[in-house]
Design a protein around this motif. Structure first.
Motif, PDB file in Angstrom:
ATOM      1  N   SER A  68      -7.314   1.991   3.759  1.00 40.91           N
ATOM      2  CA  SER A  68      -6.990   3.250   3.116  1.00 40.91           C
ATOM      3  C   SER A  68      -7.558   4.406   3.953  1.00 40.91           C
ATOM      4  O   SER A  68      -8.704   4.353   4.392  1.00 40.91           O
ATOM      5  CB  SER A  68      -7.606   3.219   1.718  1.00 40.91           C
ATOM      6  OG  SER A  68      -7.412   4.435   1.109  1.00 40.91           O
ATOM      7  N   GLY A  69      -6.709   5.423   4.189  1.00 37.41           N
ATOM      8  CA  GLY A  69      -7.132   6.555   5.011  1.00 37.41           C
ATOM      9  C   GLY A  69      -6.667   6.477   6.461  1.00 37.41           C
ATOM     10  O   GLY A  69      -6.739   7.461   7.190  1.00 37.41           O
ATOM     11  N   MET A 124       0.855  -1.170   0.000  1.00 37.28           N
ATOM     12  CA  MET A 124       0.000   0.000   0.000  1.00 37.28           C
ATOM     13  C   MET A 124       0.897   1.228   0.000  1.00 37.28           C
ATOM     14  O   MET A 124       2.030   1.163   0.450  1.00 37.28           O
ATOM     15  CB  MET A 124      -0.907  -0.015   1.238  1.00 37.28           C
ATOM     16  CG  MET A 124      -1.798  -1.246   1.298  1.00 37.28           C
ATOM     17  SD  MET A 124      -2.921  -1.221   2.711  1.00 37.28           S
ATOM     18  CE  MET A 124      -4.338  -0.399   2.026  1.00 37.28           C
ATOM     19  N   GLU A 125       0.379   2.338  -0.509  1.00 34.83           N
ATOM     20  CA  GLU A 125       1.148   3.575  -0.515  1.00 34.83           C
ATOM     21  C   GLU A 125       1.203   4.135   0.897  1.00 34.83           C
ATOM     22  O   GLU A 125       0.166   4.339   1.531  1.00 34.83           O
ATOM     23  CB  GLU A 125       0.471   4.603  -1.429  1.00 34.83           C
ATOM     24  CG  GLU A 125       0.738   4.382  -2.897  1.00 34.83           C
ATOM     25  CD  GLU A 125       2.209   4.567  -3.247  1.00 34.83           C
ATOM     26  OE1 GLU A 125       2.786   5.586  -2.816  1.00 34.83           O
ATOM     27  OE2 GLU A 125       2.767   3.701  -3.931  1.00 34.83           O
ATOM     28  N   VAL A 163      -1.793   5.554   5.374  1.00 35.41           N
ATOM     29  CA  VAL A 163      -2.073   4.635   4.282  1.00 35.41           C
ATOM     30  C   VAL A 163      -2.981   5.348   3.294  1.00 35.41           C
ATOM     31  O   VAL A 163      -4.060   5.820   3.671  1.00 35.41           O
ATOM     32  CB  VAL A 163      -2.803   3.378   4.820  1.00 35.41           C
ATOM     33  CG1 VAL A 163      -3.008   2.366   3.703  1.00 35.41           C
ATOM     34  CG2 VAL A 163      -2.041   2.758   5.979  1.00 35.41           C
ATOM     35  N   SER A 164      -2.521   5.438   2.029  1.00 31.93           N
ATOM     36  CA  SER A 164      -3.382   6.151   1.072  1.00 31.93           C
ATOM     37  C   SER A 164      -4.090   5.170   0.152  1.00 31.93           C
ATOM     38  O   SER A 164      -3.840   3.973   0.210  1.00 31.93           O
ATOM     39  CB  SER A 164      -2.565   7.160   0.270  1.00 31.93           C
ATOM     40  OG  SER A 164      -1.514   6.495  -0.385  1.00 31.93           O
ATOM     41  N   LYS A 196      -1.444  -5.450   3.208  1.00 32.56           N
ATOM     42  CA  LYS A 196      -2.532  -4.720   3.860  1.00 32.56           C
ATOM     43  C   LYS A 196      -2.604  -4.988   5.354  1.00 32.56           C
ATOM     44  O   LYS A 196      -3.620  -4.736   5.993  1.00 32.56           O
ATOM     45  CB  LYS A 196      -3.873  -5.096   3.205  1.00 32.56           C
ATOM     46  CG  LYS A 196      -3.941  -4.626   1.767  1.00 32.56           C
ATOM     47  CD  LYS A 196      -5.258  -4.964   1.127  1.00 32.56           C
ATOM     48  CE  LYS A 196      -5.274  -4.358  -0.274  1.00 32.56           C
ATOM     49  NZ  LYS A 196      -6.425  -4.782  -1.053  1.00 32.56           N
ATOM     50  N   ARG A 223      -8.659   6.536  12.537  1.00 31.66           N
ATOM     51  CA  ARG A 223      -9.504   6.026  11.448  1.00 31.66           C
ATOM     52  C   ARG A 223     -10.901   6.633  11.605  1.00 31.66           C
ATOM     53  O   ARG A 223     -11.435   6.641  12.705  1.00 31.66           O
ATOM     54  CB  ARG A 223      -9.583   4.498  11.515  1.00 31.66           C
ATOM     55  CG  ARG A 223     -10.529   3.886  10.494  1.00 31.66           C
ATOM     56  CD  ARG A 223     -10.615   2.372  10.642  1.00 31.66           C
ATOM     57  NE  ARG A 223      -9.449   1.698  10.072  1.00 31.66           N
ATOM     58  CZ  ARG A 223      -9.268   0.373  10.143  1.00 31.66           C
ATOM     59  NH1 ARG A 223     -10.137  -0.396  10.759  1.00 31.66           N
ATOM     60  NH2 ARG A 223      -8.193  -0.163   9.603  1.00 31.66           N
TER      61      ARG A 223
END
Ligand code: CA
Length: 243
Positions: free
Chosen positions: A185-186, A3-4, A242-243, A111, A127
């Motif tokens: 993500s996020g 993940m980015e 995490v994008s 992930k 989150r």
């Protein structure tokens, strides 16, 4: 399939201490993030936290960072080997007797992330605008909270709040808490020394995270807030998003 991730880290001596006994490492090649908070007289805490961080990173680099089923166990093994390294340093130099260190480490694989910790350094997840604490402090006061003898608030202000019940280098055997975290993500993850959490409570940390998504800016704000509120301890933060 990675993940980015964006990453930032910052450490500061604070306003009350002469030495910074915290240290941290960000290893982008292995998506490895480590914070350690050393203890022991005559600035020996600096020695212990540096040994811990270096030996965890060296272990992971040497073992390779394959995202196989063993990556959590490997991080736990890395923390154990760091404990052995701190003990060996004390055997080599008796003047280091009494030094020890907390550690919190996260390694991202795909992930998921492995999270290992010993002591009162913490990991949080941000989150959906909510801050969640992922770790349990290995402290005497937290044990009293779990047993129902102290409230969270009483524990925060208790004179024995700094007494850790587990640390690398303090006993022959160390018990490492290990968990697996599912990334979304996020998400933003924060790992930090108690110099942050003894100055800012969780709602105050959440306020800082709510105001920015720039990790460098968040790091600077967390450190400056800890200092504005007294800066009684060294403060260290590592964030990854995490994008
Ligand atoms: Ca500390």
């Amino acid at each position: 399939m990675g993940m980015e991730l964006s990453v930032a880290g910052l450490t500061d001596v604070g306003l009350a201490r002469k030495h910074n006994e915290d240290c941290y490492e960000i290893n982008r090649d292995h998506n490895l993030y480590v914070v350690a908070d050393g203890m022991g007289g005559h600035s020996h805490g600096e020695v212990a936290s540096r040994i811990a961080v270096d030996s965890i990173c060296d272990f992971i680099i040497a073992e390779g960072a394959d995202c196989d089923g063993a990556f959590g166990a490997r991080l736990e093994e890395a923390v154990r080997s760091a404990h052995e390294e701190v003990l060996r340093a004390i055997v080599r130099d008796a003047s280091l007797q009494g030094m020890g260190t907390t550690v919190v480490g996260m390694q991202v694989c795909g992930k998921r992330a492995a999270l290992a910790h010993v002591g009162d350094s913490r990991a949080y997840r941000w989150r959906d605008n909510q801050l969640g604490l992922l770790t349990q402090d290995h402290t005497w006061v937290h044990e009293q909270v779990l047993a129902g003898y102290l409230s969270e608030e009483q524990a925060r202000h208790h004179p024995l709040k700094n007494v850790v019940t587990r640390a690398l280098g303090s006993e022959k055997e160390v018990v490492v808490d290990l968990q697996q975290v599912d990334l979304a993500s996020g998400d933003t993850y924060l790992i930090c020394s108690d110099g942050l959490t003894s100055m800012l409570d969780d709602p105050e940390i959440a306020d800082v995270l709510r105001q920015s998504s720039d990790l460098e800016e968040i790091s600077r704000t967390l450190v400056s807030e800890a200092n504005r509120l007294g800066g009684l301890d060294n403060v260290t933060v590592v964030l990854f998003a995490v994008s």
